[in-house]
Design a protein around this motif. Structure first.
Motif, PDB file in Angstrom:
ATOM      1  N   ARG A 187     -21.470  -2.734  14.341  1.00 12.20           N
ATOM      2  CA  ARG A 187     -19.736  -2.275  14.124  1.00 12.20           C
ATOM      3  C   ARG A 187     -19.046  -3.508  15.964  1.00 12.20           C
ATOM      4  O   ARG A 187     -18.014  -3.682  15.039  1.00 12.20           O
ATOM      5  N   GLY A 188     -19.565  -3.819  16.325  1.00 11.25           N
ATOM      6  CA  GLY A 188     -19.461  -4.615  17.378  1.00 11.25           C
ATOM      7  C   GLY A 188     -18.857  -6.528  15.999  1.00 11.25           C
ATOM      8  O   GLY A 188     -18.351  -7.124  16.279  1.00 11.25           O
ATOM      9  N   MET A 189     -20.225  -6.161  15.462  1.00  9.68           N
ATOM     10  CA  MET A 189     -20.820  -7.755  15.054  1.00  9.68           C
ATOM     11  C   MET A 189     -19.676  -7.507  13.366  1.00  9.68           C
ATOM     12  O   MET A 189     -18.612  -8.101  13.109  1.00  9.68           O
ATOM     13  N   GLY A 190     -19.436  -6.025  13.502  1.00  9.91           N
ATOM     14  CA  GLY A 190     -18.553  -5.746  12.227  1.00  9.91           C
ATOM     15  C   GLY A 190     -16.703  -6.423  12.208  1.00  9.91           C
ATOM     16  O   GLY A 190     -16.321  -7.096  10.818  1.00  9.91           O
ATOM     17  N   PHE A 191     -16.635  -5.648  13.148  1.00  6.16           N
ATOM     18  CA  PHE A 191     -15.287  -6.169  13.871  1.00  6.16           C
ATOM     19  C   PHE A 191     -15.214  -8.091  13.715  1.00  6.16           C
ATOM     20  O   PHE A 191     -14.054  -8.121  13.368  1.00  6.16           O
ATOM     21  N   THR A 192     -16.071  -8.352  14.486  1.00  7.75           N
ATOM     22  CA  THR A 192     -15.548 -10.074  14.995  1.00  7.75           C
ATOM     23  C   THR A 192     -16.008 -10.381  13.514  1.00  7.75           C
ATOM     24  O   THR A 192     -15.641 -11.217  13.645  1.00  7.75           O
ATOM     25  N   GLU A 193     -16.835 -10.008  12.479  1.00  4.44           N
ATOM     26  CA  GLU A 193     -16.930 -10.388  11.027  1.00  4.44           C
ATOM     27  C   GLU A 193     -15.627 -10.717  10.153  1.00  4.44           C
ATOM     28  O   GLU A 193     -15.235 -11.678   9.915  1.00  4.44           O
ATOM     29  N   LYS A 201     -19.993  -8.910   4.328  1.00  2.00           N
ATOM     30  CA  LYS A 201     -20.763  -9.112   6.615  1.00  2.00           C
ATOM     31  C   LYS A 201     -20.204  -8.102   6.251  1.00  2.00           C
ATOM     32  O   LYS A 201     -21.349  -7.298   7.221  1.00  2.00           O
ATOM     33  N   ALA A 202     -19.133  -8.335   6.815  1.00  2.00           N
ATOM     34  CA  ALA A 202     -18.904  -6.886   7.854  1.00  2.00           C
ATOM     35  C   ALA A 202     -18.431  -5.672   7.285  1.00  2.00           C
ATOM     36  O   ALA A 202     -19.327  -4.954   7.661  1.00  2.00           O
ATOM     37  N   GLU A 203     -18.644  -5.353   5.702  1.00  3.93           N
ATOM     38  CA  GLU A 203     -18.789  -4.384   5.412  1.00  3.93           C
ATOM     39  C   GLU A 203     -20.499  -3.893   5.424  1.00  3.93           C
ATOM     40  O   GLU A 203     -20.124  -2.833   5.195  1.00  3.93           O
ATOM     41  N   LYS A 204     -20.881  -4.467   5.249  1.00  2.00           N
ATOM     42  CA  LYS A 204     -22.837  -4.210   5.682  1.00  2.00           C
ATOM     43  C   LYS A 204     -22.728  -3.945   6.350  1.00  2.00           C
ATOM     44  O   LYS A 204     -23.633  -3.193   7.143  1.00  2.00           O
ATOM     45  N   SER A 205     -22.450  -4.423   7.770  1.00  2.00           N
ATOM     46  CA  SER A 205     -22.524  -4.304   8.905  1.00  2.00           C
ATOM     47  C   SER A 205     -22.161  -3.102   9.215  1.00  2.00           C
ATOM     48  O   SER A 205     -22.869  -1.929  10.067  1.00  2.00           O
ATOM     49  N   PHE A 206     -20.647  -2.664   9.170  1.00  4.08           N
ATOM     50  CA  PHE A 206     -20.526  -1.112   9.299  1.00  4.08           C
ATOM     51  C   PHE A 206     -21.227  -0.087   8.711  1.00  4.08           C
ATOM     52  O   PHE A 206     -21.508   1.062   8.532  1.00  4.08           O
ATOM     53  N   LYS A 207     -21.228  -0.340   7.020  1.00  6.19           N
ATOM     54  CA  LYS A 207     -22.078   0.132   6.071  1.00  6.19           C
ATOM     55  C   LYS A 207     -23.388   0.795   6.890  1.00  6.19           C
ATOM     56  O   LYS A 207     -24.491   2.340   6.851  1.00  6.19           O
ATOM     57  N   LYS A 208     -24.705  -0.352   7.581  1.00  9.02           N
ATOM     58  CA  LYS A 208     -25.538  -0.123   7.814  1.00  9.02           C
ATOM     59  C   LYS A 208     -25.265   1.198   9.372  1.00  9.02           C
ATOM     60  O   LYS A 208     -26.027   1.494   9.615  1.00  9.02           O
ATOM     61  N   SER A 209     -24.443   0.727   9.715  1.00 13.55           N
ATOM     62  CA  SER A 209     -24.392   1.515  11.200  1.00 13.55           C
ATOM     63  C   SER A 209     -23.709   2.966  11.147  1.00 13.55           C
ATOM     64  O   SER A 209     -24.632   3.809  11.841  1.00 13.55           O
ATOM     65  N   LEU A 210     -23.474   3.207   9.631  1.00 14.91           N
ATOM     66  CA  LEU A 210     -23.206   4.703   9.386  1.00 14.91           C
ATOM     67  C   LEU A 210     -24.214   5.197   9.463  1.00 14.91           C
ATOM     68  O   LEU A 210     -24.533   6.095   8.706  1.00 14.91           O
ATOM     69  N   LYS A 211     -25.170   4.740   8.870  1.00 13.79           N
ATOM     70  CA  LYS A 211     -26.776   5.046   7.541  1.00 13.79           C
ATOM     71  C   LYS A 211     -27.345   5.535   9.213  1.00 13.79           C
ATOM     72  O   LYS A 211     -27.862   6.176   9.389  1.00 13.79           O
ATOM     73  N   ILE A 212     -26.827   4.765  10.561  1.00 12.97           N
ATOM     74  CA  ILE A 212     -27.517   4.565  11.435  1.00 12.97           C
ATOM     75  C   ILE A 212     -26.830   6.583  12.156  1.00 12.97           C
ATOM     76  O   ILE A 212     -27.130   7.051  13.007  1.00 12.97           O
ATOM     77  N   ILE A 213     -25.003   5.808  12.330  1.00 11.18           N
ATOM     78  CA  ILE A 213     -24.522   6.738  12.444  1.00 11.18           C
ATOM     79  C   ILE A 213     -23.270   7.670  11.404  1.00 11.18           C
ATOM     80  O   ILE A 213     -22.175   7.072  11.669  1.00 11.18           O
ATOM     81  N   PRO A 214     -23.844   8.397  11.053  1.00 12.25           N
ATOM     82  CA  PRO A 214     -23.277   8.780   9.793  1.00 12.25           C
ATOM     83  C   PRO A 214     -21.708   9.374  10.312  1.00 12.25           C
ATOM     84  O   PRO A 214     -21.906  10.267  11.259  1.00 12.25           O
ATOM     85  N   ASN A 215     -20.790   9.180   9.555  1.00 14.10           N
ATOM     86  CA  ASN A 215     -19.727   9.986   9.442  1.00 14.10           C
ATOM     87  C   ASN A 215     -18.947   9.254  10.968  1.00 14.10           C
ATOM     88  O   ASN A 215     -18.419  10.026  11.601  1.00 14.10           O
ATOM     89  N   HIS A 216     -19.394   8.092  11.310  1.00 10.04           N
ATOM     90  CA  HIS A 216     -18.813   7.432  12.719  1.00 10.04           C
ATOM     91  C   HIS A 216     -17.212   7.458  11.896  1.00 10.04           C
ATOM     92  O   HIS A 216     -16.958   6.656  11.275  1.00 10.04           O
ATOM     93  N   GLU A 217     -16.245   7.528  12.621  1.00 12.32           N
ATOM     94  CA  GLU A 217     -14.973   7.715  12.543  1.00 12.32           C
ATOM     95  C   GLU A 217     -14.228   6.082  12.111  1.00 12.32           C
ATOM     96  O   GLU A 217     -13.740   5.738  11.476  1.00 12.32           O
TER      97      GLU A 217
END
Length: 235
Positions: A187-193, A201-217
């Motif tokens: 999420r931090g990487m996505g924010f800076t991207e 790149k940001a979209e990929k980072s946030f989607k990857k984070s949601l695969k680890i912790i689904p439904n993170h607001e």
């Protein structure tokens, strides 16, 4: 308006006192750190500083004499010992290395949290760095360090340190901690991207984070933010 401040659980550090402290035992360090955490829970950051200052000085004193670092568990301890041995081989001067009690490395981490709460951002950076360097396999500490650069809007540096934190997540033996730290780093990487203008790149980072912790607001809000930017014609 998007916020760039610390979203961290607990955060890190300022410069320690210059005077050398009396030798501090691990038991005394743990007691000081425990009391400091109580002050944080009571939302009294000013009360944290006098408790952890002697522990930070003790850590720095140990590190002036030998390589002194912390590990979270036995797996990290074995790996860190091997890293220390490799580092010693590269040094010309005779020096030793030791694994020390986690309380010593937690002290600058807590001091940093208190300093940030006191809006002493410049003082917090060296503590953050000290905590992260003293516990080089600790993904949480590295995430916290990245948050400092994010707060300072040093986007590329923040991204690089978040990326390091993501990699360190692999050394977590606790699966829940691994997921939490790696998702947070992404999420931090996505924010800076986003801030650096790379929405793909940001979209990929946030989607990857949601695969680890689904439904993170937070991750879902950032993905919607990216979608809104695209509607406005931003790539």
């Amino acid at each position: 308006m998007r916020k760039t401040g610390y979203l961290a659980a607990i955060v890190l550090l300022t410069t320690a006192a210059t005077a050398h402290a009396e030798p501090m035992t691990p038991e005394a360090a743990r007691e000081a750190v425990s009391k400091a955490m109580d002050e944080i829970r009571k939302q009294n950051p000013a009360g944290v500083l006098p408790l952890v200052d002697p522990v930070v000085v003790a850590l720095q004193d140990q590190q002036s004499k030998q390589i002194s670092q912390c590990a979270d568990d036995m797996t990290q301890a074995i790996l860190l010992s091997a890293m220390q041995a490799a580092a010693l081989k590269k040094q010309d001067e005779a020096k030793s290395a030791a694994l020390i009690d986690n309380a010593y490395c937690l002290a600058p981490f807590l001091k940093g949290f208190a300093l940030i709460d006191l809006h002493r951002w410049d003082d917090a950076e060296p503590m953050l760095r000290l905590a992260s360097e003293s516990a080089p396999l600790n993904a949480q500490f590295r995430n916290e360090y990245a948050e400092w650069f994010k707060a300072m809007k040093q986007w590329q540096k923040a991204h690089d340190v978040f990326e390091e934190a993501y990699g360190l997540g692999e050394f977590e033996s606790d699966e829940a901690n691994k997921k939490a730290n790696q998702a947070r780093a992404l999420r931090g990487m996505g924010f800076t991207e986003i801030e650096m203008g790379d929405l793909d790149k940001a979209e990929k980072s946030f989607k990857k984070s949601l695969k680890i912790i689904p439904n993170h607001e937070g991750a879902k809000i950032e993905l919607q933010y990216i979608a809104n930017l695209r509607k406005k014609g931003k790539s």
